[in-house]
Structures are given as structure tokens and as C-alpha cells.
Motif scaffolding. Sequence first.
Motif, PDB file in Angstrom:
ATOM      1  N   LEU A 144       0.826  -1.212   0.000  1.00 38.99           N
ATOM      2  CA  LEU A 144       0.000   0.000   0.000  1.00 38.99           C
ATOM      3  C   LEU A 144       0.858   1.259   0.000  1.00 38.99           C
ATOM      4  N   HIS A 145       1.899   1.262   0.821  1.00 38.96           N
ATOM      5  CA  HIS A 145       2.775   2.437   0.883  1.00 38.96           C
ATOM      6  C   HIS A 145       3.599   2.587  -0.401  1.00 38.96           C
ATOM      7  N   GLU A 146       3.990   1.479  -1.008  1.00 44.61           N
ATOM      8  CA  GLU A 146       4.695   1.582  -2.282  1.00 44.61           C
ATOM      9  C   GLU A 146       3.811   2.230  -3.345  1.00 44.61           C
ATOM     10  N   LYS A 147       2.545   1.879  -3.356  1.00 43.74           N
ATOM     11  CA  LYS A 147       1.624   2.496  -4.315  1.00 43.74           C
ATOM     12  C   LYS A 147       1.469   3.987  -4.021  1.00 43.74           C
ATOM     13  N   MET A 148       1.365   4.340  -2.739  1.00 38.32           N
ATOM     14  CA  MET A 148       1.240   5.758  -2.391  1.00 38.32           C
ATOM     15  C   MET A 148       2.499   6.530  -2.755  1.00 38.32           C
ATOM     16  N   THR A 149       3.679   5.898  -2.586  1.00 43.47           N
ATOM     17  CA  THR A 149       4.914   6.595  -2.967  1.00 43.47           C
ATOM     18  C   THR A 149       4.954   6.820  -4.472  1.00 43.47           C
ATOM     19  N   TRP A 150       4.493   5.861  -5.225  1.00 46.35           N
ATOM     20  CA  TRP A 150       4.428   6.014  -6.675  1.00 46.35           C
ATOM     21  C   TRP A 150       3.530   7.201  -7.029  1.00 46.35           C
ATOM     22  N   MET A 151       2.352   7.251  -6.410  1.00 44.71           N
ATOM     23  CA  MET A 151       1.406   8.341  -6.684  1.00 44.71           C
ATOM     24  C   MET A 151       2.009   9.702  -6.317  1.00 44.71           C
ATOM     25  N   LEU A 152       2.769   9.756  -5.249  1.00 43.90           N
ATOM     26  CA  LEU A 152       3.429  11.009  -4.858  1.00 43.90           C
ATOM     27  C   LEU A 152       4.561  11.356  -5.827  1.00 43.90           C
ATOM     28  N   ARG A 153       5.367  10.359  -6.166  1.00 46.93           N
ATOM     29  CA  ARG A 153       6.529  10.589  -7.038  1.00 46.93           C
ATOM     30  C   ARG A 153       6.122  11.140  -8.398  1.00 46.93           C
ATOM     31  N   VAL A 154       5.028  10.650  -8.969  1.00 47.33           N
ATOM     32  CA  VAL A 154       4.647  11.102 -10.303  1.00 47.33           C
ATOM     33  C   VAL A 154       4.273  12.581 -10.313  1.00 47.33           C
ATOM     34  N   HIS A 155       3.887  13.121  -9.160  1.00 44.73           N
ATOM     35  CA  HIS A 155       3.600  14.558  -9.073  1.00 44.73           C
ATOM     36  C   HIS A 155       4.874  15.394  -9.153  1.00 44.73           C
ATOM     37  N   LEU A 156       6.029  14.771  -8.916  1.00 50.38           N
ATOM     38  CA  LEU A 156       7.285  15.517  -8.924  1.00 50.38           C
ATOM     39  C   LEU A 156       8.020  15.396 -10.258  1.00 50.38           C
ATOM     40  N   SER A 157       7.545  14.534 -11.171  1.00 51.51           N
ATOM     41  CA  SER A 157       8.224  14.390 -12.459  1.00 51.51           C
ATOM     42  C   SER A 157       7.891  15.578 -13.354  1.00 51.51           C
ATOM     43  N   ASP A 158       8.850  15.903 -14.143  1.00 53.84           N
ATOM     44  CA  ASP A 158       8.619  17.001 -15.106  1.00 53.84           C
ATOM     45  C   ASP A 158       8.357  16.449 -16.473  1.00 53.84           C
TER      46      ASP A 158
END
Length: 158
Positions: A144-158
Motif C-alpha cells: 500500500l505504501h509503495e503504491k502511495m509513494t508512486w502516486m506522490l513521485r509522479v507529481h514531482l516528475s517534469d
Amino acid sequence: MEPKIGITPENLTAIAHILNVMLADEFVLFTKTKNAHWNVEGANFHSLHNFFEAQFKSLDEIVDSVAERIRSLGHYAPATLTSFIALTHLSERLHEKNDGPGFIKELLADHESLVLQYREHVNYITLELKDAGTGDFITGLIELHEKMTWMLRVHLSD
């Protein structure tokens, strides 16, 4: 009444302590995510407000499941802010800016730190403390936390 589930009382106490710390960490992360939901500003306010809402709702379910796991092992879950602050590995203090990217970086770091800690717990609880059920439960939390980290990380990609 003490559970008779094939785990020694000493091991149940050790497992409950680990889960108590996890519960505190999850509750602090829930609170920090709620803070981001309430206080995010900027051009992406609406989408981030909704995004953080979805994340804190998921964390609320995790908090409840960890507390219930503690109870199923015959122990009481900590349930005060004082106990959560005493037990948590996380900091309430924001280390980033109070904006969308700042909140995302802060929450991403917290989720990633939990994934790393939880990985350490899985083998110890399963192999040393003889509780495959809690080991499996924690593996589910890692996912669950890995999925949440993915969702957060994609907000930081340019």
C-alpha cells in the motif's frame, strides 16, 4: 483473555510493541497528509486537495487495520496523541515548503521511510517471533505504501 494462536506471550508482546510504533507512524503520517489537504495552495490546489484527501482516507483505513491487528494479538492499541508522539519515528515538523511540491516531497520521504522500516520487520516477525500472519499483514502495508509513494513521485516528475 489471552489469545491461544501458537505464539508465545513474550513474542506477542514484542510484536505488539512493533505494531504500536507502526500505528504511531501511520497516525502521524495520516495527520501530516490531512495537513497537506487542508493547507495546500497554488495553481493545482483543487487536484492536490482531492489527491491528499484520497491518500488520507487510505491512511485512515491503515491506521484502523494496524490497531485491530494489535487487538487481535491480545494487546491494547495506543490511542492518544502523547503516546503517538512518544512512539513515532516521524517528525510532525515540515522540512519542506508549505506548498504542493513541498508537501509531496515531505510525504514521499515519510512513506519511503516506513517502507524501509516495515521491510526490516517482516522477516524478524515471521522467522524470529513465529508470526507469519503479522508478517503477511506488514507485507500488505508495504504494498500500500509503495503504491502511495508512486502516486506522490509522479507529481514531482517534469
